[in-house]
Structures are given as structure tokens and as C-alpha cells.
Write an enzyme that holds these catalytic residues in place. Sequence first.
Site, mmCIF file in Angstrom:
data_model
loop_
_atom_site.group_PDB
_atom_site.id
_atom_site.type_symbol
_atom_site.label_atom_id
_atom_site.label_comp_id
_atom_site.label_asym_id
_atom_site.label_seq_id
_atom_site.Cartn_x
_atom_site.Cartn_y
_atom_site.Cartn_z
ATOM 1 N N HIS A 1 0.763 -1.160 0.015
ATOM 2 C CA HIS A 1 0.054 -0.219 -0.035
ATOM 3 C C HIS A 1 0.724 1.439 -0.002
ATOM 4 O O HIS A 1 0.275 2.260 -0.189
ATOM 5 C CB HIS A 1 -0.901 0.021 1.304
ATOM 6 N N ASP B 1 -2.767 -10.461 -2.222
ATOM 7 C CA ASP B 1 -3.507 -9.890 -1.288
ATOM 8 C C ASP B 1 -4.829 -9.789 -1.360
ATOM 9 O O ASP B 1 -5.284 -9.551 -2.496
ATOM 10 C CB ASP B 1 -2.527 -8.899 -0.901
ATOM 11 N N ASP C 1 -4.554 -12.974 3.266
ATOM 12 C CA ASP C 1 -5.756 -12.418 3.912
ATOM 13 C C ASP C 1 -6.860 -12.522 2.997
ATOM 14 O O ASP C 1 -8.047 -12.215 3.660
ATOM 15 C CB ASP C 1 -5.629 -10.756 4.585
ATOM 16 N N HIS D 1 -6.164 -7.418 -0.455
ATOM 17 C CA HIS D 1 -6.645 -5.907 -0.902
ATOM 18 C C HIS D 1 -5.749 -5.244 -2.005
ATOM 19 O O HIS D 1 -4.599 -6.186 -2.317
ATOM 20 C CB HIS D 1 -5.904 -4.981 0.474
HETATM 21 ZN ZN LIG Z 1 -4.223 -7.117 2.619
#
Ligand SMILES: [Zn+2]
Length: 312
Positions: A130, A167, A248, A169
Amino acid sequence: MSTAFYSHSDCRAHDMGQGHPECPQRLDAIGDHLRATGLDIALEMRDAPPVDLHDAERAHSSRYIAELRHFLEGVKQTGRPRAIDPDTTACPATWEAVLRAAGAAVAATDAVIDREVDSAFCAVRPPGHHATRDQAMGFCFLNNVAIAARHALDVRGLQRVAIVDFDVHHGNGTEDIIAGDERVLMVSIFQHPLYPYSGAVPKGTNMINVPVPPYTRGPEVREMIEAMWMPRLDAFRPEMIFVSAGFDAHRDDELGQLGLVEADYEWITRRIKDVADRHAQGRIVSCLEGGYALGALARSVAAHLRVLAELG
Ligand SMILES: [Zn+2]
């Protein structure tokens, strides 16, 4: 096949406070499980060195690196934790952890290119995908994978590298850094909508974004990876593959609502390895991103490592 496992006690010392899901116990869970299963013996354990800041500047602006250093060294001097983003807090140990996490990715890249090992996994914190060119966010400070990919290109002279991000996200930071850099192909799959709510429209032609709705399970994810990633990866012929390995999307993980299980991580890793074996002399550097259900995280990392190291 030899696979290096990079980590460091400094990465464990980074602590964002009680109850924060991105916690030191994540690395404990992985380490304990590797020892319990004997997998540690099959890996080449290595200490992560701190990153050279010139390497970090290949993915981040020099101004951001200077500001981050000032901020984190300030926290170290005062001894008081301080938030850099609503989700992301620095403690006195954070600067060293940040340096070791990115340093692991760069050292792993060198070790693989120099053929000391066939592949490498970096069990590091903080994660990186991120972190944008000039912003810390979403538990991330430096973009470990983007720094390593640029090192492979700019310092080691590779011409084409792929970044694979599974991931839950969207890896908005990696996208921000490498959008438009045609030496890099980024393929990702992530839940949408979900933090950071980006990725539905890719920022560059060098990225294949596969947003999937909540409650998507393994069979559908595998189908989409096969259809959307594989033809593009084969056409691109990467000379090395970097993996943003977040776990995740596991069905036990409460930060997302996808339904992957250990066997899915094994399958995804196998598909990545097939591409690496076809085009990249098997060269893979994988870096831990998310994964917050400790048991599921440890078992999924083990499944990933067994494929990387060809342990059957
Ligand atoms: Zn994540």
C-alpha cells in the site's frame, strides 16, 4: 531446489499497539509452524540486512524517504508511538523494521540473481504494497516489492520482471509506483470493494487487475487467474517474478471476505512457479504482505513455501 527464508528480529519489534491485526505474533506464528513441521530445516535461513536508501529511492521520491526517516527517527528519539496514517502507527522500533523489510527483498533479489538460491521468501513486517511513491498507508511504509523489482531492473540489468499480488487488498502503492513502467507487468486479484477501494480501473496498460466480489471462493479465483493472468504472463516472458504474498484472502481472515484455503495458495504458487520455470529460470522473490488469522497465515505460508522449495 534451494529456497532462502529472510527475516529479522527487528521486524518483530515493530508494534502498532494492542489489538492491531498487523502484529508481531504474525511472524511468531509462521516461525513456530515451520519449526513444528520441520519445514525450517529445508529452507536456507538468512538474516535480512537493512536496505540501502539509494535502493529505496528507486521506488519512492527522495523527499518522501527523507520525510519518513525524519518522522521515524523522531519517534525513536521521543520513545512515543505516533500515527502516520489512520491505520498505521510507528513505534521506536519501526525505522529499523522498515529498513530490514525492504532490505530483505533487495538481498533476496541479489541472492536469486547470483544463483546462490533458486528462490526466496521474505517473512518481514511492515508489509509494503500500500506504500505509494510518496505516502505511507495501510500498515505500509516502504514498498518492499517495488523497491526489489526496480533493483532487479536498474541495478542488476534485467529487462522484464513481473509482480504478482494475491493479497485480498488491492496493491495500490505498487500500482502507483510501477504504472507506465513497461519493464514491469503487474497482475493482481483482490476483493472489491474493499480497502483501499482502488484498482477497479487499472492505472496503466502494464497491469492486469482482477477485482472480485466478497464471498468469492477458490474455484472461481483459480478460473479467473487462469483466464486473466496466465496468457499475459506467458506473453510478457518475465525474467524474474516478484510476489506480494498476502494471505488475507483466506476464509478464516476477518480483514476480507474471500474464501481461499491453503490448497488454493498451493495452487496459485504452483501457477506462478510454472511461469517462472518457463521464462525466468525459476527466479522468484516472494514477500509477505497481509494475513491476519494466525493459524491460517502460518499454514498458508507453509503451503506457499512447499511449492517454492519443491518439497511435495
Ligand atoms: Zn491485505
